[in-house]
Motif scaffolding. Structure first.
Motif, PDB file in Angstrom:
ATOM      1  N   UNK A   1       0.831  -1.206   0.000  1.00 52.99           N
ATOM      2  CA  UNK A   1       0.000   0.000   0.000  1.00 52.99           C
ATOM      3  C   UNK A   1       0.865   1.255   0.000  1.00 52.99           C
ATOM      4  N   UNK A   2       2.021   1.175   0.651  1.00 55.91           N
ATOM      5  CA  UNK A   2       2.949   2.318   0.686  1.00 55.91           C
ATOM      6  C   UNK A   2       3.802   2.344  -0.577  1.00 55.91           C
ATOM      7  N   UNK A   3       4.338   1.185  -0.945  1.00 50.20           N
ATOM      8  CA  UNK A   3       5.225   1.107  -2.118  1.00 50.20           C
ATOM      9  C   UNK A   3       4.406   0.625  -3.303  1.00 50.20           C
ATOM     10  N   UNK A   4       3.698   1.542  -3.912  1.00 50.68           N
ATOM     11  CA  UNK A   4       2.797   1.204  -5.026  1.00 50.68           C
ATOM     12  C   UNK A   4       2.939   2.257  -6.114  1.00 50.68           C
ATOM     13  N   UNK A   5       3.630   1.936  -7.215  1.00 50.88           N
ATOM     14  CA  UNK A   5       3.827   2.943  -8.260  1.00 50.88           C
ATOM     15  C   UNK A   5       2.532   3.385  -8.924  1.00 50.88           C
ATOM     16  N   UNK A   6       1.478   2.604  -8.803  1.00 57.42           N
ATOM     17  CA  UNK A   6       0.206   3.017  -9.404  1.00 57.42           C
ATOM     18  C   UNK A   6      -0.532   4.035  -8.544  1.00 57.42           C
TER      19      UNK A   6
END
Length: 1428
Positions: free
Chosen positions: A1190-1195
């Protein structure tokens, strides 16, 4: 259900059929005879016959039966005709309603065994008894879980891989679990391997069985040496067979590697040609050299791939039916479960779910019923119709084709497919066409006139014409059985005995020419001339087909050959199965255990008219193929159903996410409106002079102003009130605001001189030298008080009532609550468009989150289904279930017997025994589903009504003490059960830690505590966290923080606070002695004392709550004292995050805890020899950490200029790269960017980081580093490096020494490669984050980096074994050469092989590094701790 008895426990005169013992006599064998054979209790689930097809020249044997098949008492019956099936494993059982009889019962043999003889038959995969050539043998030794060669048992096939015990990205050391789904194939090499293992097991078992005889008779060095040599030879043969299988597997994988290397060689050739001076000459020379290396097949495949056009959309059923010619065929499924759809299709499905969730969200309520399952897709309809039409292309008999079509139509109707009506009509048309093609026009009767079609009725094409009646085919001819074996005369026996004695032979058989398969054979043995001692109980132990099936038959004295002359002949009668190609046997003394095995060579009987081994193996291969095909179909259908449930859950989750977003957004806007109103409606807005008019100064004509209306304001510019008016101004202007000038000046209006008429109309007096100016004013709708001042038009002179301004109350102004509602509604209208976009993204995130969990569960099921599944796949409480287990894919490969133990509800055997009743553990013996001892074994188990899950383990004996046990590394295999009468009990878990992200985070421990806690909480368990209440915590990130009552501990008072961090209930302990009021988490000289006090206070707090906790999870040395504290009934799980600190405390915690974990499988192996860990390895498991997606999400990342996913990774990374270069003043050029985000400490390989910076720049790339060093000397070195790089490469290197969270996100997204050259790395998160953003890692092989990064050139096999794909570049050394080896390959790939690079980048993005699977692994370990 009563558990099946072992053969030795079956009563005399009983035959064991699965779980039922049926009294039955054995005709043709006089006296008290017991035939014992453990058989399956029901038919194979897929309609696969337990028999085998006869090979060429294989003549049938046995009498006719009502089912049109030959039934024998051999282990494998003769193959049934097409369309029929026999009971699995039950040879001699007919298919029809007739009585189930064996050959012996249908036609009594001419040779009857003596009265009192007893036959014992046991279907196994290896021998369990016997001894040496003499009457003595060595004593048995304990057998460890190792294979025949003495080494740890390796995987038995490509499907047997060392991956996590529960198939997640976490791996348990020492637990072998199967890898990605693959068909269960019949492999001759594997069969040889199993046979070798079986032979070794038999030899060792014979030594063990003969130990008694050895002790009684005394030591015999010669016999002992012979026994040891025989066992050693068997072990060597097993090792050779195992090596052969491994070599074949390597050869298969090397073919793929060779093809890839050829492609790389082609690319290298082109590169060399480009730099050659004389390209034509170089090309000619090179073509001449490598002409013999071209792979024409590879070239053709490449051409086909290039020329392939876009895939056309699926056609409807009507389009398919009207299409001329043959229909396109779908490719067969390559694995057990349906592969995930391509990304475009997946994105389309996600978009549909997100759109549908908007409608569901409109009607959702707390008690909303679950959404209905989606209907079948068009593709399924197409497949059904295509399957019907493809029948025309087959050369099968007419009746078979017609039956196939009808089955397809029935399948379509049962599945509710949209094309079912069309399929029915098409089926009739196809059947008619079949008859015309095969039999001519006369075969189809004339159709009756069609009735008129009513309005609204379906089209004529959808109405099925009358069915075509087909005359059933005549019954196939029943083959005649073999002639009976003639009874030997006394003279014949005397003659054969004389010849045996004369030739110094101990054995002769009847018939004399050899055994006839499918018929009985007699074995005569001369005891007195053999090595066995005098005895009254001899047995023949026979091994069918290289001992794959063991039969033990009691012998008796031969009446026709009376004792005398130093001879004592014993007799045994044995029924030979029809598929027998080899028969070995030994003679056993049942009293002493001594064995006559022909000098360790065994006796072998000559067989007459027997099938060859190749014929038997070919028949078995076909049976394996059909079994596996049906198994895969069963699992595929179940996976489709489960995925529909996943999509239904995703739809519900998306709708719930919309509702939650709207609720949260509405709350945010409402709170903002209240804050605005509170700021506007302050008490002091009416504190000053407030009036509707001031005599001689101003007046609101027509009464006080009203909200939202126009009011007329008149002003006397020559008044003398206060500081006076604007008597010298040529014009007058009013400046108006409201509610204490809350929104500054909102209106500026010029006032005009009033005419006499206007004065009269507004009842204003013109006497006294007044000069009235006026204008109409728009009163704000939300105003409570109007604030205004006057000025001249040049705004040089002002009348502001002596610095007090003028104020007028608005008549009928809205109350504060009314104003809140007005503002709230206005805010919602203003943000509706932007909120809709955010809401859609929230729904999409919810869909992807549910789908990610579904894919994780599917992957775990794929792993388990390779060796374990049930029918039905999801058992129901209170009903029976068939358990299928594949021992040749586990450590039980080649064991004589396979048993399962079932416990329930994760209670363990002790708790189930204590519970009693139906929840008692169940032991059941598994029987082979197919001949040969390979493949799946089966047992039937009754599931109690109170069971919510089955916990299975497997062993080679009906006892769990000793022997071989497959219990998933102590975790058991868990099968969920639906419909339980007892609800599932959730676990009560407490984490005790000194770090917790994001409020108190220093290293990776804080991330683990929060992310793991959330993932376990989402599984439905109660979870809370206890941390110290530091004074440096960011309490803005703590929700609903309140203080509760405290308690006294350690000579001080401890305050207790409660709140929520990232949704996790969190308890903060704050001692008043000030231990945690020091402005930091670490760095004090008394850290051990502070954290020891905290652990004691945490245990005291848990005791005072009075609650029962199941698991206390403590982390690293800081909370290690929890493990040996006063825990009550709770169990402890201890996690080692870094063994470099606090080794003594960690060692004591390892000794006291119930289960220990560390953060990656490789790190678990690396620390296995540490003194703190080595003596407790049985507790240690390696579970790979995950990242919070949820934190590391490029989208969704707000730090990026463009959101992207796997579909648009190139555009997204290019946008991030441009912004990164712009921010760091790097040149905007087409070169690779190498990034690094790290702490600059020795552990992180700082000497390699420096070298990599220079190497990258020398190769034309750009280098970006973000980090800082706690050591001033190291920081000085990197400051100097930054200056040197700036001078040498001013626009190609950037080193930033600070903490910058947004910049770190930009580096992860904007870099092409990510550098992690750590000296040691327990887990590592940065490489997983980089891959999440499509950045390729370049790492050193250590710790968790090994478990997450698979080298493109060297780790294909390792990746395949773990169900992964290659995703980066790695090296092993600690020197510059190793670093260069990995970095140069990565840079070369970027420069010269862009297709591979793009594929690698997208592949890395699609891999799952979330906490979904690790959380399930930890739950397994929590349950293991509870049972310890």
């Amino acid at each position: 259900m009563q558990q099946p008895r072992p053969p030795s426990a079956t009563r005399s005169g009983m035959r064991s059929l699965g779980s039922t013992s049926l009294p039955m006599s054995i005709p043709g064998q006089p006296g008290s005879v017991t035939a014992q054979r453990t058989l399956a209790s029901k038919q194979c689930p897929f309609g696969v016959s337990s028999g085998i097809r006869r090979g060429a020249g294989w003549r049938p044997h046995g009498p006719p039966n009502s089912g049109g098949r030959t039934a024998t008492s051999g282990r494998i019956g003769v193959q049934a005709p097409a369309g029929t099936s026999s009971a699995s494993g039950a040879k001699g059982v007919t298919a029809g309603p007739a009585a189930k009889t064996s050959v012996a019962s249908a036609a009594p043999p001419a040779v009857a065994p003596p009265a009192g003889a007893t036959t014992t038959t046991t279907t196994t995969t290896s021998s369990g008894g016997g001894g040496g050539g003499a009457a003595t043998a060595t004593a048995a030794k304990p057998v460890s879980v190792r294979d025949a060669s003495g080494g740890i048992i390796p995987p038995a096939s490509p499907a047997d891989v060392a991956v996590p015990g529960t198939a997640g990205n976490g791996q348990v050391p020492g637990v072998t679990v199967r890898g990605p789904s693959s068909p269960v194939s019949f492999d001759k090499a594997m069969a040889a391997k199993i046979n070798a293992a079986r032979e070794l097991a038999r030899r060792l078992a014979e030594e063990k069985q003969a130990a008694k005889a050895a002790l009684e008779k005394g030591p015999d060095a010669e016999s002992k040496r012979a026994a040891e040599l025989a066992s050693a030879e068997a072990a060597a043969q097993a090792a050779k067979a195992d090596a052969l299988v491994r070599a074949l597997r390597r050869a298969e994988s090397n073919r793929d590697t060779l093809q890839r290397l050829r492609v790389e060689n082609e690319a290298l050739r082109e590169l060399l040609l480009e730099v050659a001076v004389d390209k034509e000459a170089a090309r000619a020379r090179m073509e001449q050299v490598i002409s013999g290396l071209n792979d024409q097949g590879l070239v053709e495949r490449a051409k086909a791939a290039v020329s392939a056009g876009p895939v056309p959309p699926p056609m409807s059923a009507a389009e398919l039916l009207s299409r001329p010619g043959p229909l396109p065929q779908h490719r067969p499924v390559d694995s057990v479960t349906a592969k995930p759809p391509d990304t475009a299709a997946a994105a389309s499905v996600e978009a549909q779910l997100v759109a549908a969730s908007a409608q569901v969200a409109e009607t959702i309520s707390p008690s909303k019923a679950p959404a209905a399952e989606p209907t079948a897709t068009v593709t399924e309809d197409v497949e059904l119709v295509a399957e019907m039409r493809s029948v025309l292309q087959l050369k099968a008999p007419l009746e078979t084709s017609e039956d196939t079509i009808k089955q397809v139509v029935k399948k379509a109707e049962q599945s509710g497919a949209a094309a079912a009506p069309e399929a029915s009509a098409a089926a009739t048309a196809v059947v008619e066409e079949l008859h015309l093609v095969r039999e001519g026009p006369q075969a189809v009767p004339a159709a009756a006139p069609a009735p008129p079609v009513a309005a609204g009725a379906p089209p004529a094409a959808a109405v099925a014409p009358p069915a075509v009646e087909v005359t059933p085919p005549p019954a196939p001819a029943v083959p005649e059985g073999p002639p009976p074996v003639p009874e030997p005369t006394s003279a014949q026996l005397q003659a054969m005995a004389y010849r045996a004695i004369s030739s110094n032979q101990l054995i002769f058989t009847w018939p004399e020419e050899g055994g006839l398969v499918g018929r009985p054979v007699r074995i005569y043995y001369n005891r007195t001339r053999g090595p066995l001692p005098p005895s009254n109980r001899l047995q023949v132990k026979a091994g069918f087909n290289k001992w794959e099936e063991i039969v033990e038959v009691n012998m008796e004295l031969a009446r026709e050959l009376p004792p005398g002359g130093g001879n004592e002949w014993w007799l045994a009668s044995l029924e030979l199965p029809s598929d027998l190609f080899r028969l070995d046997y030994v003679i056993i003394d049942g009293v002493s255990g001594s064995v006559d095995n022909n000098g360790y060579r065994d006796y072998r009987m000559k067989l007459v008219d027997a099938p060859t081994e190749d014929e038997v193996m070919a028949a078995r291969a076909e049976a394996y193929r059909r079994f596996d095909e049906d198994r895969r179909k069963l699992i595929e259908e179940e996976e489709k159903r489960l995925w529909r449930l996943v999509e239904s859950k995703a739809l519900d989750a998306a709708a719930a996410a919309r509702v939650e977003f709207r609720r949260r957004r509405d709350s945010e806007l409402l709170e903002a409106a209240r804050q605005v109103v509170a700021d506007r409606r302050k008490a002091d807005i009416t504190a000053g002079p407030v009036a509707n008019k001031v005599e001689g100064v101003y007046v609101w004509c027509g009464g006080p102003p009203r909200p939202g209306q126009r009011s007329f304001l008149a002003y006397n510019k020559v008044h003398s009130n206060g500081a006076g008016g604007l008597m010298h101004a040529s014009g007058v202007r009013v400046h108006l605001g409201y509610d204490g000038w809350w929104n500054k000046i909102t209106q500026t209006t010029d006032l005009a001189p009033l005419t006499q008429e206007q004065l009269s109309a507004h009842t204003l007096s013109s006497s006294g030298g007044v000069q009235w100016y006026g204008a109409w004013i728009d009163v704000p709708y939300s105003a409570a008080v109007l604030n205004f001042v006057f000025s001249d038009r040049e705004q040089r002179n002002w009348d502001n009532n002596g610095m007090r301004d003028f104020h007028t109350l608005v008549s009928g102004a809205h109350s504060g609550d009314e104003l809140v509602e007005m503002l709230h509604a206005a805010m919602k209208r203003d943000s509706a468009d932007s909120d809709k976009e955010v809401e859609d993204r929230a729904a999409l995130r919810a869909v992807r989150k549910v789908e990610a969990k579904g894919l994780t569960m599917r992957k775990r099921r794929e792993v388990v289904h390779e060796f374990l599944y049930t029918v039905p796949l999801l058992p129901r409480a209170g009903q029976a279930v068939e358990v299928y287990y594949r021992p040749d894919a586990t450590m039980l490969r080649g064991r004589p017997e396979i048993w399962l133990r079932a416990t329930w509800n994760r209670m363990g055997a002790a708790a189930c025994n204590a519970a009693g009743g139906a929840l008692r553990p169940v032991m059941a013996r598994l029987e082979p589903c197919l001949p040969g001892g390979l493949g799946f074994f089966r047992a039937r188990v009754q599931v109690p009504a109170e069971a919510g899950g089955m916990d299975l383990s497997f062993s080679d004996a009906d006892s769990t003490s000793g022997g071989f046990v497959d219990d998933n590394g102590g975790l058991d295999y868990h099968i969920p059960v639906e419909g339980s009468a007892t609800p599932r009990r959730s676990l009560n878990i407490v984490h005790v830690a000194v770090e917790m992200a994001p409020i108190a985070k220093v290293g990776g421990m804080g991330d683990v505590v929060t992310a793991l806690g959330r993932a376990v909480q989402e599984q439905g368990h109660d979870l809370s966290v206890i941390v110290p209440k530091y004074d440096c915590i960011n309490y803005k990130l703590v929700d609903s923080l309140v203080q509760e009552n405290g308690f006294s501990w350690g000579g001080t008072f401890v305050r207790v606070w409660r709140g929520f961090v990232e949704g996790l209930p969190t308890v903060f302990l704050e001692p008043e002695n000030g231990m945690f009021w020091v402005g930091c988490i670490y760095g004090r000289n008394n850290d051990a004392q502070r954290f020891g006090f905290f652990c004691g206070a945490a245990l005291q707090y848990l005791k005072l709550t009075g609650r029962q906790y199941d698991i206390l999870h403590c982390h690293d040395w800081q909370s290690a004292p929890i493990a040996w504290g006063d825990l009550g009934a709770a169990k402890t799980v201890f996690t080692i995050h870094n063994l470099s600190y606090g080794a003594d405390l960690i060692g004591r915690a390892m000794q006291s805890c119930n289960v220990a974990t560390t953060v990656s499988p490789t790190y678990a192996r690396e620390i296995a020899g540490h003194p703190s860990v080595a003596s407790h390895l049985n507790k240690l498991y390696g579970v790979l950490n995950g990242i919070d997606q949820d934190i590391w999400d490029p989208s969704e990342d707000p730090c990026l200029p463009m959101h992207y996913s796997g579909e648009n990774v190139a555009a997204g990374k290019e946008a991030a790269r441009r912004l990164l270069r712009q921010r760091l003043n790097l040149a905007q050029s087409d070169v690779p960017v190498v990034g690094c985000v790290t702490r600059l400490v020795a552990q992180k390989g700082i000497h390699l980081i420096k070298h990599a910076a220079w190497r990258t720049l020398e190769r034309g790339g750009q280098f970006v580093l973000l980090g800082s060093a706690p050591d001033g000397r190291v920081q000085g070195e990197f400051n100097a490096l930054r200056d040197q790089l700036a001078r040498a490469y001013p626009d190609r290197a950037a080193l930033v020494f600070t903490y910058d969270e947004p910049l770190s996100h930009l580096i992860y997204a904007g870099s092409d490669m990510f550098l992690v050259p750590s000296m040691f790395e327990p887990c590592g998160l940065t490489q997983m984050i980089a891959m999440r953003y499509g950045t390729i890692p370049v790492v050193r092989k250590t710790g968790g980096l090994v478990d997450t990064v698979f080298d493109v050139d060297h780790d294909e096999d390792r990746a395949r074994v773990q169900g992964m794909e290659t995703n980066g570049f790695s090296f092993e050394g600690t020197d510059f050469a190793g670093m260069d080896y990995a970095l140069n390959r990565a840079l070369s790939c970027w420069y010269s092989d862009k297709p591979l690079w793009h594929s690698l980048r997208r592949r890395a993005m699609m891999q799952d590094w979330s906490w979904n699977s690790p959380a399930l692994d930890y739950l397994e370990l929590y349950y293991k701790a509870l049972k310890s």
